[in-house]
Design a protein around this motif. Structure first.
Motif, short mmCIF file in Angstrom:
data_model
loop_
_atom_site.label_atom_id
_atom_site.label_comp_id
_atom_site.label_asym_id
_atom_site.label_seq_id
_atom_site.Cartn_x
_atom_site.Cartn_y
_atom_site.Cartn_z
N ALA A 100 2.94 -27.19 20.95
CA ALA A 100 1.52 -26.83 20.90
C ALA A 100 1.04 -26.72 19.45
CB ALA A 100 1.29 -25.51 21.64
N LEU A 101 1.84 -26.11 18.59
CA LEU A 101 1.45 -25.93 17.19
C LEU A 101 1.27 -27.26 16.48
CD1 LEU A 101 3.78 -22.95 16.27
CD2 LEU A 101 1.27 -22.92 16.16
N SER A 102 2.05 -28.25 16.85
CA SER A 102 1.95 -29.55 16.19
C SER A 102 0.60 -30.20 16.41
CB SER A 102 3.07 -30.48 16.69
OG SER A 102 2.85 -30.84 18.04
N PRO A 140 3.41 -25.63 7.06
CA PRO A 140 4.56 -24.93 6.52
C PRO A 140 5.03 -23.83 7.48
CG PRO A 140 2.85 -25.13 4.86
CD PRO A 140 2.24 -25.55 6.16
N VAL A 141 6.34 -23.63 7.54
CA VAL A 141 6.94 -22.61 8.40
C VAL A 141 7.75 -21.67 7.53
CG1 VAL A 141 8.37 -22.15 10.41
CG2 VAL A 141 7.08 -24.29 10.28
N VAL A 186 2.89 -21.15 9.82
CA VAL A 186 3.62 -20.57 10.94
C VAL A 186 4.69 -19.61 10.40
CG1 VAL A 186 5.09 -21.03 12.95
CG2 VAL A 186 3.25 -22.63 12.33
N ILE A 187 4.83 -18.46 11.03
CA ILE A 187 5.92 -17.53 10.73
C ILE A 187 6.84 -17.49 11.94
CG2 ILE A 187 6.54 -15.11 10.32
CD1 ILE A 187 3.84 -14.79 8.88
N LEU A 188 8.13 -17.63 11.71
CA LEU A 188 9.14 -17.54 12.77
C LEU A 188 9.97 -16.30 12.52
CD1 LEU A 188 10.53 -18.84 15.25
CD2 LEU A 188 12.01 -20.07 13.64
#
Length: 246
Positions: free
Chosen positions: A41-43, A95-96, A52-54
């Protein structure tokens, strides 16, 4: 039914959290299915999500692959599903940032190595324990860890299975920062805000050029940049370039 992976959006930042704190966020096939869906979904959300933060809920990012699920016969949709999900994270346009506290072992370490940046708390503990269980890497350890910390250090971690604490992780270049646990989420969010305050067009281009450029030697990499750099933002992308959050 409780979600195994949750998402929260703040000012153009998506925070993806592994949500099995009672199991130290062990990476079961079911958790990976939910993570895969969030990443997919994020893509497609480059206009409203710039970073994005994981992270993991509770005291650990993740203790690694769920051995109990493996022993119970729980299976992913296909043999390379987890590896492909990790690669999807690496390939996200945005960026993640990995936010790591407590355990980050083996499969979890492979997961965060796919992230662009990483901040850890002082409680963080990193290790590759494949050798303790007679397993071998399938999710990218043999390729991403040497590229992150160098071959000599990566081989030591992989061959011995020793635990690297947060302070050492910073020293060897595994993480960008090591901070006190009480400031971890704040520091990670601050870095994410600095990213989304810049041109999203530029940041996405930077990520693509740096990531794909590493597949080449210097001369070919320079040619790749000249031929593939998208140039100044225009139209819809220009609007994203002026995106600022108060």
């Amino acid at each position: 039914m409780v979600a195994l992976v949750t998402r929260k959006d703040i000012d153009g930042i998506a925070i993806i959290s592994l949500n099995r704190p009672d199991a130290l966020n062990a990476l079961s096939p079911s958790l990976f299915v939910e993570l895969h869906d969030h990443v997919a979904a994020l893509s497609e959300e480059t206009e409203n999500i710039g970073c994005v933060i994981l992270r993991g809920e509770g005291r650990s990012f993740s203790a690694g692959n769920d051995l109990k699920a493996m022993q119970a016969g729980e299976k992913a949709p296909h043999p390379f599903f987890q590896a492909e999900t990790v690669e999807m994270i690496e390939d996200l346009p945005q960026p993640v940032i990995a936010e790591v506290q407590g355990h980050c072992y083996t499969g979890a370490l492979e997961l965060v190595l796919a992230c662009d940046l990483m901040i850890c708390g002082e409680s963080a503990r990193f290790a590759d324990t494949h050798g303790k269980w007679g397993l071998t890497p399938l999710w990218g350890m043999s390729q991403r860890l040497p590229r992150r910390v160098g071959g000599l250090c990566a081989k030591e971690m992989m061959y011995t299975g020793r635990v690297v604490n947060g302070a050492e992780a910073f020293e060897i270049g595994l993480v960008n920062k090591c901070v006190v646990d009480s400031k971890l989420s704040e520091e990670t969010l601050q870095m994410a805000r600095a990213i989304v305050d810049n041109s999203w067009h530029t940041v996405r281009a930077d990520k693509m050029l740096v990531t794909k450029g590493q597949d080449y030697g210097l001369k070919d990499g320079l040619a790749f940049e000249r031929e593939n750099s998208p140039g100044r933002a225009t139209g819809k992308e220009e609007r994203l370039s002026t995106f600022k959050k108060g």
